[in-house]
Motif scaffolding. Structure first.
Motif, PDB file in Angstrom:
ATOM      1  N   GLY A  30     109.655  -6.730  62.984  1.00  0.00           N
ATOM      2  CA  GLY A  30     109.221  -8.117  62.860  1.00  0.00           C
ATOM      3  C   GLY A  30     108.130  -8.563  63.811  1.00  0.00           C
ATOM      4  O   GLY A  30     107.706  -9.723  63.764  1.00  0.00           O
ATOM      5  N   LYS A  31     107.646  -7.677  64.662  1.00  0.00           N
ATOM      6  CA  LYS A  31     106.655  -8.049  65.673  1.00  0.00           C
ATOM      7  C   LYS A  31     105.248  -7.584  65.284  1.00  0.00           C
ATOM      8  O   LYS A  31     105.075  -6.568  64.613  1.00  0.00           O
ATOM      9  N   ASP A  32     104.248  -8.348  65.756  1.00  0.00           N
ATOM     10  CA  ASP A  32     102.856  -7.971  65.526  1.00  0.00           C
ATOM     11  C   ASP A  32     102.485  -6.750  66.362  1.00  0.00           C
ATOM     12  O   ASP A  32     103.160  -6.445  67.356  1.00  0.00           O
ATOM     13  N   PRO A  33     101.400  -6.052  65.990  1.00  0.00           N
ATOM     14  CA  PRO A  33     100.973  -4.889  66.785  1.00  0.00           C
ATOM     15  C   PRO A  33     100.703  -5.297  68.223  1.00  0.00           C
ATOM     16  O   PRO A  33     100.113  -6.346  68.490  1.00  0.00           O
ATOM     17  N   ASP A  34     101.150  -4.457  69.168  1.00  0.00           N
ATOM     18  CA  ASP A  34     100.931  -4.759  70.582  1.00  0.00           C
ATOM     19  C   ASP A  34      99.747  -3.950  71.120  1.00  0.00           C
ATOM     20  O   ASP A  34      99.125  -3.164  70.395  1.00  0.00           O
TER      21      ASP A  34
ATOM     22  N   HIS B  15     108.780  -3.108  59.639  1.00  0.00           N
ATOM     23  CA  HIS B  15     109.529  -3.529  58.448  1.00  0.00           C
ATOM     24  C   HIS B  15     109.080  -4.870  57.897  1.00  0.00           C
ATOM     25  O   HIS B  15     109.776  -5.480  57.078  1.00  0.00           O
ATOM     26  N   VAL B  16     107.910  -5.315  58.312  1.00  0.00           N
ATOM     27  CA  VAL B  16     107.296  -6.508  57.721  1.00  0.00           C
ATOM     28  C   VAL B  16     105.828  -6.180  57.461  1.00  0.00           C
ATOM     29  O   VAL B  16     105.229  -5.362  58.167  1.00  0.00           O
ATOM     30  N   PRO B  17     105.233  -6.792  56.416  1.00  0.00           N
ATOM     31  CA  PRO B  17     103.825  -6.503  56.130  1.00  0.00           C
ATOM     32  C   PRO B  17     102.915  -7.052  57.214  1.00  0.00           C
ATOM     33  O   PRO B  17     103.115  -8.146  57.723  1.00  0.00           O
TER      34      PRO B  17
ATOM     35  N   LEU C 148     102.788  -1.398  56.296  1.00  0.00           N
ATOM     36  CA  LEU C 148     102.911  -1.642  54.860  1.00  0.00           C
ATOM     37  C   LEU C 148     104.141  -2.471  54.528  1.00  0.00           C
ATOM     38  O   LEU C 148     104.326  -2.882  53.378  1.00  0.00           O
ATOM     39  N   GLY C 149     105.001  -2.688  55.523  1.00  0.00           N
ATOM     40  CA  GLY C 149     106.201  -3.483  55.277  1.00  0.00           C
ATOM     41  C   GLY C 149     107.283  -2.699  54.556  1.00  0.00           C
ATOM     42  O   GLY C 149     107.345  -1.474  54.627  1.00  0.00           O
ATOM     43  N   THR C 150     108.098  -3.421  53.818  1.00  0.00           N
ATOM     44  CA  THR C 150     109.286  -2.844  53.183  1.00  0.00           C
ATOM     45  C   THR C 150     109.076  -2.613  51.700  1.00  0.00           C
ATOM     46  O   THR C 150     108.548  -3.472  50.995  1.00  0.00           O
ATOM     47  N   LEU C 151     109.488  -1.447  51.242  1.00  0.00           N
ATOM     48  CA  LEU C 151     109.498  -1.168  49.812  1.00  0.00           C
ATOM     49  C   LEU C 151     110.900  -1.401  49.248  1.00  0.00           C
ATOM     50  O   LEU C 151     111.058  -1.974  48.179  1.00  0.00           O
TER      51      LEU C 151
ATOM     52  N   VAL D  35     111.806  -8.487  53.068  1.00  0.00           N
ATOM     53  CA  VAL D  35     111.956  -7.926  51.711  1.00  0.00           C
ATOM     54  C   VAL D  35     110.583  -7.848  51.037  1.00  0.00           C
ATOM     55  O   VAL D  35     110.486  -7.778  49.812  1.00  0.00           O
ATOM     56  N   SER D  36     109.526  -7.861  51.859  1.00  0.00           N
ATOM     57  CA  SER D  36     108.156  -7.850  51.339  1.00  0.00           C
ATOM     58  C   SER D  36     107.384  -6.660  51.891  1.00  0.00           C
ATOM     59  O   SER D  36     107.655  -6.173  52.992  1.00  0.00           O
ATOM     60  N   GLY D  37     106.427  -6.238  51.130  1.00  0.00           N
ATOM     61  CA  GLY D  37     105.544  -5.152  51.550  1.00  0.00           C
ATOM     62  C   GLY D  37     104.404  -5.023  50.562  1.00  0.00           C
ATOM     63  O   GLY D  37     104.215  -5.884  49.699  1.00  0.00           O
TER      64      GLY D  37
END
Length: 436
Positions: free
Chosen positions: A290-294, A318-320, A340-343, A354-356
């Motif tokens: 759930g976190k942005d790139p660090d 696990h998030v786009p 890419l998030g979640t498939l 639940v998005s990707g």
């Protein structure tokens, strides 16, 4: 003067002089030609002829030179010039190779944990049933090469839990059309080396190539040759705990799930190139849920781009997340997908989880041993959950397309929210939405 007498003709002094001069010239010419044909040196002074007189009589540039008269240094210069010319066949091969291209599609994480695992249990058949989960997504996974992140161990030999799924779960990948699975994730060593070997065996049986885990350190990446483009797929994991890494080092298996360390990645990219790879795709399980790139991720991505990667695909949060270009070696723009998030997943605490999205690209050979990544596009995806006959079902759907039959109003709204979420994170990025 009487008949029969012949008068003697007298020659003038001028005539006698011209005859004598002609004789000298003829004798001199004969001597010069003779010596030239024999390769001997001609001494003009002995023939009592000037250089000007010889040039008027015979010019060495009038086609009389032979290869024997070339000086040694002239011969050497001609040979050197010949060696530096490229063969015509080599130029033709480069030209033909420049036309080689293939398409690739990448999907986010499949994670059979929590609700998905529990609600997929078929009590009557006494088995976990994942049939038809990917049925609605299949029309969007039609590239020459299709790759997905798998965050489960596949094994009937180990007890099923949030990290271990039964062998039958491989049908999810097969049904969707994925031919490559990036298998490195935070719990990839939860069942030890035997769990990895069991996963590789199941994937091998279904002719799905694995990357990110291996039986030996030399087998952790896979190569393909689609459309005439030789591509290498490498995956690294940054989310395995230090405690687990120490345990792996003790077991002598640490290299079987390569860590996301720049030195290792740089060596592997060079190795892939040495083996003939034109395209090198680096996939990473990194970041926090759930976190942005660090800053650590950004520094690593910049190093990977400089090391010669052509495409960087991230997952693990696990998030786009967005996509951007990073400057690589020789100033080349390298596309980096942060996540890419979640498939497919069971965590439904918020829409993002639940998005990707699927990433679609065209990879084209540049005719010089490298490639260009062209036309990056995305298809937003959503994990649809519904209940029928007292049981829950899951379907992966393209959230920007036709609403599936049977979807209620609540799920329609959530699917629209999911599509908007992906569109929002990719707004202003180099990746544009694909419409079927």
């Amino acid at each position: 003067m009487g008949r029969g007498q012949i008068q003697k003709r007298k020659f003038s002094a001028g005539t006698k002089f011209m005859v004598g001069l002609l004789a000298v010239v003829l004798l001199g010419s004969a001597a010069v030609l003779g010596r030239l044909s024999s390769g001997a040196t001609v001494d003009l002074s002995k023939l009592q002829m000037s250089v000007l007189e010889l040039q008027e009589t015979f010019s060495p540039d009038d086609g009389m030179k032979t290869t024997e008269t070339r000086k040694p240094e002239q011969e050497n210069s001609v040979q050197t010039a010949t060696v530096t010319v490229k063969p015509a066949t080599e130029e033709k091969a480069v030209s033909e190779n420049a036309n080689a291209s293939c398409t690739m599609t990448f999907g986010g994480s499949i994670s059979l944990s929590g609700e998905v695992r529990k609600n997929s249990w078929n009590a009557d058949a006494k088995m976990t049933d994942y049939s038809d989960v990917m049925m609605l997504l299949r029309p969007y996974v039609t590239a020459d090469i299709n790759c997905v992140f798998l965050e489960n161990i596949l094994s009937d030999e180990h007890k099923a839990n949030d990290n271990v799924a039964p062998d039958s779960a491989v049908s999810l990948l097969k049904e969707a059309g994925f031919g490559i699975a990036a298998c490195g994730f935070s719990q990839a060593y939860a069942a030890g080396k035997s769990g990895m070997e069991a996963t590789l065996k199941v994937l091998d049986e279904q002719q799905i190539q694995a990357t990110g885990i291996g039986r030996t350190e030399d087998s952790i990446f896979t190569t393909t040759n689609a459309g005439g483009v030789k591509a290498a797929f490498l995956q690294y994991t940054d989310t395995i705990s230090s405690k687990t890494r120490k345990s792996m080092a003790k077991d002598g298996t640490e290299g079987l799930i390569p860590a996301a360390e720049l030195s290792r990645i740089t060596e592997d990219i060079a190795s892939a190139r040495a083996q003939g790879a034109e395209a090198v795709i680096v996939m990473l399980n990194w970041g926090k849920t759930g976190k942005d790139p660090d800053s650590k991720q950004r520094q690593l991505a910049e190093g990977i781009a400089q090391a010669g990667a052509d495409l960087i695909i991230g997952n693990g949060s696990h998030v786009p997340q967005t996509a951007e270009y990073i400057t690589g070696s020789n100033g080349k723009n390298v596309l980096c997908i942060w996540s890419l998030g979640t498939l497919l997943a069971g965590d439904r605490t918020n829409t993002k989880k639940v998005s990707g999205y699927l990433l679609h690209v065209t990879v084209q050979s540049d005719g010089q041993g490298g490639v260009d990544i062209l036309r990056p596009e995305y298809t937003p995806v959503y994990t649809w959950k519904y209940k029928q006959d007292g049981r829950y079902y899951y379907h992966c759907v393209a959230s920007n397309n036709t609403i599936p039959d049977g979807m209620d109003n609540d799920q329609r709204k959530k699917m629209a929210d999911s599509a908007n979420t992906v569109e929002s994170v990719l707004q202003g990025s180099p990746v544009t939405e694909r419409r079927q």
